[in-house]
Design a protein around this motif. Structure first.
Motif, PDB file in Angstrom:
ATOM      1  N   VAL A  90       1.045  -1.092   0.095  1.00  0.00           N
ATOM      2  CA  VAL A  90      -0.099   0.043   0.001  1.00  0.00           C
ATOM      3  C   VAL A  90       0.960   1.206  -0.153  1.00  0.00           C
ATOM      4  O   VAL A  90       0.632   2.210  -0.542  1.00  0.00           O
ATOM      5  CB  VAL A  90      -1.100  -0.019   1.418  1.00  0.00           C
ATOM      6  CG1 VAL A  90      -1.980  -1.032   0.970  1.00  0.00           C
ATOM      7  CG2 VAL A  90      -0.406   0.036   2.385  1.00  0.00           C
ATOM      8  N   ASP A  91       1.966   1.067   0.582  1.00  0.00           N
ATOM      9  CA  ASP A  91       2.985   2.245   0.520  1.00  0.00           C
ATOM     10  C   ASP A  91       3.429   2.583  -0.951  1.00  0.00           C
ATOM     11  O   ASP A  91       3.752   3.680  -1.513  1.00  0.00           O
ATOM     12  CB  ASP A  91       4.253   1.970   1.560  1.00  0.00           C
ATOM     13  CG  ASP A  91       5.042   3.338   1.616  1.00  0.00           C
ATOM     14  OD1 ASP A  91       4.493   4.315   2.211  1.00  0.00           O
ATOM     15  OD2 ASP A  91       6.492   3.113   1.146  1.00  0.00           O
ATOM     16  N   ASP A  92       3.637   1.284  -1.605  1.00  0.00           N
ATOM     17  CA  ASP A  92       4.152   1.519  -2.855  1.00  0.00           C
ATOM     18  C   ASP A  92       2.965   2.241  -3.656  1.00  0.00           C
ATOM     19  O   ASP A  92       3.265   3.381  -4.746  1.00  0.00           O
ATOM     20  CB  ASP A  92       4.528   0.439  -3.618  1.00  0.00           C
ATOM     21  CG  ASP A  92       5.688  -0.129  -3.141  1.00  0.00           C
ATOM     22  OD1 ASP A  92       6.623   0.424  -2.484  1.00  0.00           O
ATOM     23  OD2 ASP A  92       5.884  -1.486  -3.333  1.00  0.00           O
ATOM     24  N   ILE A 128      -4.213   2.025   5.410  1.00  0.00           N
ATOM     25  CA  ILE A 128      -4.733   2.611   4.304  1.00  0.00           C
ATOM     26  C   ILE A 128      -5.120   4.094   4.373  1.00  0.00           C
ATOM     27  O   ILE A 128      -4.657   4.894   3.410  1.00  0.00           O
ATOM     28  CB  ILE A 128      -5.883   1.605   3.577  1.00  0.00           C
ATOM     29  CG1 ILE A 128      -5.433   0.411   3.568  1.00  0.00           C
ATOM     30  CG2 ILE A 128      -6.300   2.120   2.369  1.00  0.00           C
ATOM     31  CD1 ILE A 128      -6.608  -0.682   3.257  1.00  0.00           C
ATOM     32  N   ASP A 129      -5.770   4.467   5.185  1.00  0.00           N
ATOM     33  CA  ASP A 129      -6.107   6.019   5.450  1.00  0.00           C
ATOM     34  C   ASP A 129      -4.783   6.813   5.419  1.00  0.00           C
ATOM     35  O   ASP A 129      -4.844   7.922   4.881  1.00  0.00           O
ATOM     36  CB  ASP A 129      -6.856   6.176   6.406  1.00  0.00           C
ATOM     37  CG  ASP A 129      -8.407   5.722   6.952  1.00  0.00           C
ATOM     38  OD1 ASP A 129      -8.794   5.289   5.492  1.00  0.00           O
ATOM     39  OD2 ASP A 129      -9.005   5.445   7.754  1.00  0.00           O
ATOM     40  N   GLY A 130      -3.850   6.331   6.212  1.00  0.00           N
ATOM     41  CA  GLY A 130      -2.479   7.069   6.088  1.00  0.00           C
ATOM     42  C   GLY A 130      -1.963   7.094   4.822  1.00  0.00           C
ATOM     43  O   GLY A 130      -1.501   8.331   4.501  1.00  0.00           O
ATOM     44  N   MET A 131      -1.836   6.276   4.105  1.00  0.00           N
ATOM     45  CA  MET A 131      -1.438   5.891   2.610  1.00  0.00           C
ATOM     46  C   MET A 131      -2.263   7.138   1.812  1.00  0.00           C
ATOM     47  O   MET A 131      -1.597   7.775   0.828  1.00  0.00           O
ATOM     48  CB  MET A 131      -1.176   4.640   2.261  1.00  0.00           C
ATOM     49  CG  MET A 131      -0.465   3.733   2.933  1.00  0.00           C
ATOM     50  SD  MET A 131       1.281   4.280   3.286  1.00  0.00           S
ATOM     51  CE  MET A 131       1.714   3.208   4.487  1.00  0.00           C
ATOM     52  N   GLU A 132      -3.628   7.179   2.006  1.00  0.00           N
ATOM     53  CA  GLU A 132      -4.323   8.078   1.277  1.00  0.00           C
ATOM     54  C   GLU A 132      -3.973   9.393   1.468  1.00  0.00           C
ATOM     55  O   GLU A 132      -4.192  10.219   0.669  1.00  0.00           O
ATOM     56  CB  GLU A 132      -5.663   7.635   1.511  1.00  0.00           C
ATOM     57  CG  GLU A 132      -6.671   8.441   0.593  1.00  0.00           C
ATOM     58  CD  GLU A 132      -8.187   8.045   0.815  1.00  0.00           C
ATOM     59  OE1 GLU A 132      -9.017   8.238  -0.140  1.00  0.00           O
ATOM     60  OE2 GLU A 132      -8.525   7.589   2.067  1.00  0.00           O
TER      61      GLU A 132
END
Length: 293
Positions: free
Chosen positions: A60-62, A118-122
């Motif tokens: 998800v970071d990618d 996921i919210d953080g990556m968003e």
């Protein structure tokens, strides 16, 4: 390749096919991080559970770091959110899914913690974060670091409220340390994670390029380093109320990052382009001391 089966008459790690375990481990190996080596202190089920958590975070970071358009990145992150929901409904479609599902079930991982990551990556995917306010800064640290900690402590072997406190404080300490040593690298990407209120307090324009050249960046760095130390101490206090064996990886991570922060403080923030790091012998010594403490 790592430990997939102890003996031919023992059950596979996490009850998973060795090929699926190898697929997850390869994500860790390809990342080039020392994370995989650090997790070798864990028993096989917990080790591969952490590999699965890391693989999820890496993938998800990618997405967030991809050069694509924000709308496309957010769409792909929503696909990951749907993928996690399918796992909690018992549906796995590939090897990574199968190991993640086994990890979720084995260690009773919470869906909300995956969604928080996921919210953080968003937050990153929607566009470069530039001088967030204090509340947003803390929320970002919680989502991209403490949420990972909340998943990790359960895999380590402690699902208590005290373990969640370890995740809360250690995640923030680690993330602040990363932010403080990556100011210049983030600026090159148009990012600036330092809180707006602190920049304004010292008359620093809230712009990535300006911060790197600002003489008073030193004061901002010292204040945030103090916050990180407070979180390290609070995490250590919470660890003492947790299962000691389960907290071994957390103690090592805490000690390693505290040493990095101390090195950054010795160097100061006058040359942000010079990224602080620890030598391999130093890392080993720090880890050994943390394990026997």
């Amino acid at each position: 390749m790592g430990f997939l089966r102890a003996r031919h008459d023992e059950a596979p790690v996490l009850g998973c096919d060795p090929a699926d375990l190898a697929e997850v481990e390869q994500i860790v190996v390809r990342s080039g991080t020392s994370f995989g080596k650090g997790m070798r202190i864990l028993p096989p089920d917990r080790r591969y559970g952490m590999y699965a958590v890391y693989a999820f975070c890496r993938l998800v970071d990618d997405v967030a770091d991809d050069e694509g358009e924000p709308d496309d990145k957010c769409r792909r992150l929503e696909e990951w959110r749907a993928r996690i929901a399918r796992l909690y409904a018992g549906e796995a479609r590939d090897g990574i899914d199968r190991v993640l599902l086994a990890t979720i079930r084995r260690f009773d991982l919470r869906q909300q913690d995956f969604n928080d990551v996921i919210d953080g990556m968003e937050m990153d995917a929607r566009g470069p974060i530039v001088a967030p306010d204090e509340a947003t800064f803390d929320l970002y640290c919680d989502r991209v670091a403490s949420a990972v900690g909340r998943l990790s402590v359960r895999v380590f072997g402690d699902s208590s409220a005290h373990a969640d406190q370890v995740a809360y404080h250690l995640g923030r300490a680690l993330q602040i340390t990363n932010i403080l040593r990556d100011v210049a690298e983030d600026a090159r990407l148009g990012r600036l994670y330092l809180p707006r209120e602190l920049l304004e307090r010292f008359g620093i324009p809230p712009e990535p390029d300006a911060v790197v050249r600002a003489p008073r960046l030193e004061q901002v760095g010292r204040i945030l380093a103090g916050r990180a130390h407070d979180h390290f101490r609070a995490a250590s206090r919470a660890m003492r109320l947790c299962d000691r064996t389960a907290m071994r990886p957390a103690r090592v991570m805490g000690a390693t990052y505290a040493a990095i922060l101390a090195a950054q403080e010795r160097q100061g923030w006058g040359t942000p382009d010079k990224r602080v790091s620890l030598s391999r012998p130093r890392k080993v010594l720090v880890a050994l001391r943390a394990l026997v403490a």
